[in-house]
Design an enzyme around this catalytic site. Structure first.
Site, PDB file in Angstrom:
ATOM      1  N   HIS A  57       0.850  -1.206   0.000  1.00  0.00           N
ATOM      2  CA  HIS A  57       0.000   0.000   0.000  1.00  0.00           C
ATOM      3  C   HIS A  57       0.877   1.244   0.000  1.00  0.00           C
ATOM      4  O   HIS A  57       1.528   1.560   1.004  1.00  0.00           O
ATOM      5  CB  HIS A  57      -0.927   0.016   1.222  1.00  0.00           C
ATOM      6  CG  HIS A  57      -1.930   1.124   1.177  1.00  0.00           C
ATOM      7  ND1 HIS A  57      -3.287   0.897   1.076  1.00  0.00           N
ATOM      8  CD2 HIS A  57      -1.791   2.470   1.188  1.00  0.00           C
ATOM      9  CE1 HIS A  57      -3.933   2.056   1.033  1.00  0.00           C
ATOM     10  NE2 HIS A  57      -3.026   3.029   1.109  1.00  0.00           N
ATOM     11  N   HIS A  59       1.497   5.410  -2.076  1.00  0.00           N
ATOM     12  CA  HIS A  59       1.005   6.475  -2.974  1.00  0.00           C
ATOM     13  C   HIS A  59       2.198   7.088  -3.685  1.00  0.00           C
ATOM     14  O   HIS A  59       2.776   8.069  -3.225  1.00  0.00           O
ATOM     15  CB  HIS A  59       0.231   7.533  -2.181  1.00  0.00           C
ATOM     16  CG  HIS A  59      -1.040   7.019  -1.590  1.00  0.00           C
ATOM     17  ND1 HIS A  59      -2.268   7.176  -2.195  1.00  0.00           N
ATOM     18  CD2 HIS A  59      -1.266   6.290  -0.468  1.00  0.00           C
ATOM     19  CE1 HIS A  59      -3.205   6.588  -1.467  1.00  0.00           C
ATOM     20  NE2 HIS A  59      -2.620   6.035  -0.401  1.00  0.00           N
ATOM     21  N   GLN A 152      -9.555   9.470  -5.104  1.00  0.00           N
ATOM     22  CA  GLN A 152      -9.279  10.155  -3.828  1.00  0.00           C
ATOM     23  C   GLN A 152     -10.467  10.986  -3.331  1.00  0.00           C
ATOM     24  O   GLN A 152     -10.744  11.048  -2.138  1.00  0.00           O
ATOM     25  CB  GLN A 152      -8.047  11.064  -3.992  1.00  0.00           C
ATOM     26  CG  GLN A 152      -7.734  11.970  -2.810  1.00  0.00           C
ATOM     27  CD  GLN A 152      -7.132  11.227  -1.642  1.00  0.00           C
ATOM     28  OE1 GLN A 152      -5.976  10.847  -1.674  1.00  0.00           O
ATOM     29  NE2 GLN A 152      -7.919  11.013  -0.599  1.00  0.00           N
ATOM     30  N   HIS A 210      -9.349   1.833   0.103  1.00  0.00           N
ATOM     31  CA  HIS A 210      -9.193   2.528   1.371  1.00  0.00           C
ATOM     32  C   HIS A 210     -10.544   2.360   2.060  1.00  0.00           C
ATOM     33  O   HIS A 210     -11.561   2.825   1.533  1.00  0.00           O
ATOM     34  CB  HIS A 210      -8.910   4.008   1.144  1.00  0.00           C
ATOM     35  CG  HIS A 210      -7.518   4.305   0.686  1.00  0.00           C
ATOM     36  ND1 HIS A 210      -7.027   3.887  -0.517  1.00  0.00           N
ATOM     37  CD2 HIS A 210      -6.511   4.982   1.309  1.00  0.00           C
ATOM     38  CE1 HIS A 210      -5.767   4.303  -0.636  1.00  0.00           C
ATOM     39  NE2 HIS A 210      -5.422   4.965   0.457  1.00  0.00           N
ATOM     40  N   GLU A 213     -11.135   4.409   6.936  1.00  0.00           N
ATOM     41  CA  GLU A 213      -9.953   5.049   7.523  1.00  0.00           C
ATOM     42  C   GLU A 213     -10.423   6.217   8.370  1.00  0.00           C
ATOM     43  O   GLU A 213     -10.323   7.385   7.987  1.00  0.00           O
ATOM     44  CB  GLU A 213      -8.973   5.523   6.433  1.00  0.00           C
ATOM     45  CG  GLU A 213      -7.659   6.036   7.017  1.00  0.00           C
ATOM     46  CD  GLU A 213      -6.686   6.572   5.968  1.00  0.00           C
ATOM     47  OE1 GLU A 213      -7.044   6.600   4.780  1.00  0.00           O
ATOM     48  OE2 GLU A 213      -5.574   6.965   6.356  1.00  0.00           O
ATOM     49  N   ASP A 309       2.252   3.222   2.930  1.00  0.00           N
ATOM     50  CA  ASP A 309       1.303   4.289   2.619  1.00  0.00           C
ATOM     51  C   ASP A 309       1.974   5.571   2.090  1.00  0.00           C
ATOM     52  O   ASP A 309       1.700   5.984   0.982  1.00  0.00           O
ATOM     53  CB  ASP A 309       0.431   4.610   3.844  1.00  0.00           C
ATOM     54  CG  ASP A 309      -0.923   5.207   3.475  1.00  0.00           C
ATOM     55  OD1 ASP A 309      -1.214   5.332   2.276  1.00  0.00           O
ATOM     56  OD2 ASP A 309      -1.694   5.543   4.389  1.00  0.00           O
TER      57      ASP A 309
HETATM   58 FE   FE2 Z   1      -3.432   5.151   1.373  1.00  0.00          FE
END
Ligand code: FE2
Length: 431
Positions: A57, A59, A152, A210, A213, A309
């Site tokens: 995971h 970005h 996102q 996701h 969260e 992440d």
């Molecule tokens: Fe993430």
């Protein structure tokens, strides 16, 4: 026997001493007495050889952007998302490629062999998608990069997101992403899970969302995710990332939920560095840790991998592509302090995360890809304790990164656990 590469005097993660012979990019022999002609010989010096670290995971479109266009002053997830929204229209495709390539260089020297990166598709130009597709191709000889189409701003909340997500998949992005807790309502969140899972089922793709969260115990989208996975026959191909709300849920509800997650064969990916940094921000004291229920998920047979992440981006200003740092944080936050639990944390950033990504021929058995890392440590627990120095990275039977040993006073002369490795090795499937 003849090899392209012969690694001598290695210790494997299960504690066994072995030589490893590689030819044609594959491991062709493993054992104590393996020997023969070899183009290259690497002496492991009795140190740990492990399959590569796997980051399930990340970005990569945002990495190394720290300070652009400004710092996240509150340190919260929501300011990070707002800040990222400011940077997106300003950055160019070339800038994203340049940062991603720098990160991949670092990741390779840190022994990472595979990364699953989310890429934000809430940009009508799809700059991040085009940039990371280019990066995926450039780094392929060194690193497996898997891309997730990540909406996102919410696949339903952003009016163009669904169309952009489809365009991204059409261009070759590998996995369907989502963010149900960021949609406008619980109902919209559940609808997004259903639509995205149906899209993945139609296209034969994996899913990585996701999911939940937040610290809101009523954020229960993972329940819908498990339901849709079971309904659509996607078992084993879907990941719930973060799942932080499970930390705050009612125990009775969780006891039902975990069995549904196990039934759906969902993979769970907490991101320990980011979860401990971002969760609990609305608490006074006591302050919640926000990491999902790792021991309970494991006990139910759910495969759990740890992800990193973020590294130096709008959400997290630290990080150095060190999956041992990630595992060590997961260990501390989850209070996974027994020998077996610590040993499992090493699996969480290697074999378990490889399973999340569906990597084939991963491991140190004959027939696996000749991808592995030589660490300056005697065993996985020592590797975690020392954040062990990476002595060499091997990919396809070729040494692609190598450094000298470092001297320090932290290595212990006697480690009782190494006398009988089987005493603390996890039994069977380590998930
Ligand atoms: Fe993430």
């Amino acid at each position: 026997m003849s090899f392209d590469l012969l690694v001598k005097n290695a210790v494997l993660p299960d504690g066994m001493a072995a030589n490893i012979g590689c030819a044609g990019g594959k491991i062709t022999a493993v054992g104590r007495d393996i020997d023969g002609e070899s183009g290259v010989v690497l002496d492991a010096g009795g140190q740990l050889v492990t399959p590569p670290f796997v980051d399930p995971h990340f970005h990569m479109d945002a990495t190394l952007s720290l300070g652009l266009p400004r710092m996240n002053t509150s340190g919260t997830l929501l300011e990070g998302i707002a800040l990222w929204g400011e940077l997106k229209p300003q950055q160019t495709c070339d800038e994203i490629i340049e940062r991603a390539m720098r990160y991949c260089d670092l990741a390779i020297t840190m022994g990472i062999g595979a990364i699953r990166s989310h890429v934000d598709i809430c940009d009508d130009e799809l700059k991040g998608v085009d940039a990371l597709l280019e990066v995926r191709e450039r780094v392929a000889p060194y690193l497996d990069l898997q891309l997730v189409a990540f909406p996102q701003d919410g696949v339903l909340r952003d009016p163009n997101a669904m169309q952009n997500l489809i365009r991204a998949l059409d261009r070759g992005v590998d996995v369907v992403g989502g963010i149900p807790h960021f949609e406008r309502t619980m109902e919209e969140g559940a609808k997004s899970v259903r639509l995205l899972c149906e899209m993945a089922a139609e296209r034969g793709l994996r899913v990585d969302m996701h999911c939940d969260e937040s610290d809101d115990p009523m954020s229960r989208h993972v329940e819908t995710l498990a339901f849709e996975v079971t309904r659509l026959g996607l078992q084993g191909r879907v990941t719930g990332s973060h799942l932080t709300s499970m930390h705050s849920m009612d125990n009775y509800y969780v006891s039902k939920l975990i069995s549904l997650i196990a039934e759906a064969e969902l993979h769970a990916v907490p991101n320990p560095l980011i979860n401990i940094m971002l969760q609990g921000r609305h608490d006074t004291y006591p302050k919640r840790r926000g990491q999902t229920r790792v021991p309970e998920l494991r006990a139910a047979g759910v495969n759990v991998g740890f992800g990193s992440d973020c590294v130096m981006d709008p959400w997290y200003s630290l990080g150095r592509a060190d999956m041992l740092d990630v595992a060590a944080m997961g260990l501390h936050v989850g209070q996974l302090s027994s020998r077996a639990d610590m040993r499992w944390c090493f699996d969480a950033v290697t074999v378990n995360s490889a399973s999340v990504m569906g990597l084939e021929d991963y491991g140190l058995e004959v027939g696996c890809n000749a991808n592995f890392v030589l660490l300056q440590a005697d065993d996985p627990i020592e590797a975690l304790r020392l954040r062990a120095h990476r002595l060499a990275t091997v990919r396809g039977g070729k040494v692609i990164s190598q450094t000298a040993r470092i001297e320090h006073a932290l290595e212990l002369p006697n480690r009782p656990e190494t006398l009988d490795p089987s005493a603390y090795a996890p039994k069977g499937n380590s998930g």
